[in-house]
Design a protein around this motif. Sequence first.
Motif, short mmCIF file in Angstrom:
data_model
loop_
_atom_site.label_atom_id
_atom_site.label_comp_id
_atom_site.label_asym_id
_atom_site.label_seq_id
_atom_site.Cartn_x
_atom_site.Cartn_y
_atom_site.Cartn_z
N LEU A 24 10.48 41.49 27.04
CA LEU A 24 10.54 42.41 28.16
C LEU A 24 11.98 42.52 28.61
N CYS A 25 12.53 43.72 28.57
CA CYS A 25 13.93 43.94 28.90
C CYS A 25 14.03 44.59 30.27
N ASN A 26 14.84 44.00 31.13
CA ASN A 26 14.90 44.42 32.53
C ASN A 26 16.24 45.04 32.91
N LEU A 52 12.60 49.58 32.45
CA LEU A 52 13.23 50.69 33.15
C LEU A 52 12.53 52.01 32.87
N ASP A 53 12.00 52.19 31.66
CA ASP A 53 11.43 53.50 31.34
C ASP A 53 10.17 53.47 30.47
N ALA A 54 9.65 52.30 30.13
CA ALA A 54 8.42 52.24 29.34
C ALA A 54 7.25 52.73 30.19
N PRO A 55 6.51 53.74 29.74
CA PRO A 55 5.42 54.28 30.56
C PRO A 55 4.33 53.25 30.87
N ASP A 83 14.18 39.30 30.16
CA ASP A 83 15.64 39.36 30.15
C ASP A 83 16.16 40.60 30.89
N PRO A 84 17.01 40.41 31.93
CA PRO A 84 17.31 39.16 32.63
C PRO A 84 16.40 39.03 33.84
#
Length: 263
Positions: A24-26, A52-55, A83-84
């Motif tokens: 999971l990228c934050n 940020l933008d995954a539906p 992260d992070p």
Amino acid sequence: MIDDLTEGNDLFGLKTSPVKMAYLCNDRSTDDLTRTFERIAPKHSIPRYSLLDAPEFANVHGATSCITMLKTLHPEVDFVVFDPVSTELANGNNPQEVGKFLKSLTILAQKLNITILIVHHTAETKIDAGYASPREKMAGCGAWGGYSNLNMIIAPEAEDDPTNEYRSLHILPRNGANLTIRLIKDDSGCLLVAPEAEDKIPLKERVKSEDDYLYSLPPGRYHRSDFADGLHKKAGALQRVIDRWIDSSKLLRDTERGWYLKV
């Protein structure tokens, strides 16, 4: 790390068990995240999402809720990288807030029967800062280390030399002996275990042994990790061998980063 943990290979000289990993990228978009994975070129594909933008996560907020949603989407996952984590807290210097947050992740990990690896930035260091322990390099308060079962801290080997590409990986378990490993960047910017002192085998014999290994392989498509396993070389030493093979037309670069063609 993705490939080693997925396959259950030894990692940093330590035994591991195979896991089903997700990421999971934050802090970056899906496009940026895709480019990052194209650059590091892992052999194994894992579920990965930009928060940020995954539906799938448009209406999901907070680390615990996002990890719970991920587990719903991928029940097989048992190892989650977040992260992070710094944006999840209003004040990362507040021990009560940090402790409460980390305890919530511990409870969630036990409930879902998963391992959660969070990525947190280290503090900006100064020359002769006089850190008594690598844990002090972690940004914010000491609760980050105190409420975690394991801390892995990556720091520049030479704080005063920005051209030095070596890094020190400090592995600090709560119940176990500390370990420090030297890392170096490879050609794609990934950090790998740095080779020990250069082989003491004479150059001519070493080159022949490396080439004999390549000749023993059938024509096909190979990942750099395949050569690492076969040659027992890592990081810079491995890349020097691959570059020599390419320069002598024994090997061709594939269009996908990290992959090569033997014809």
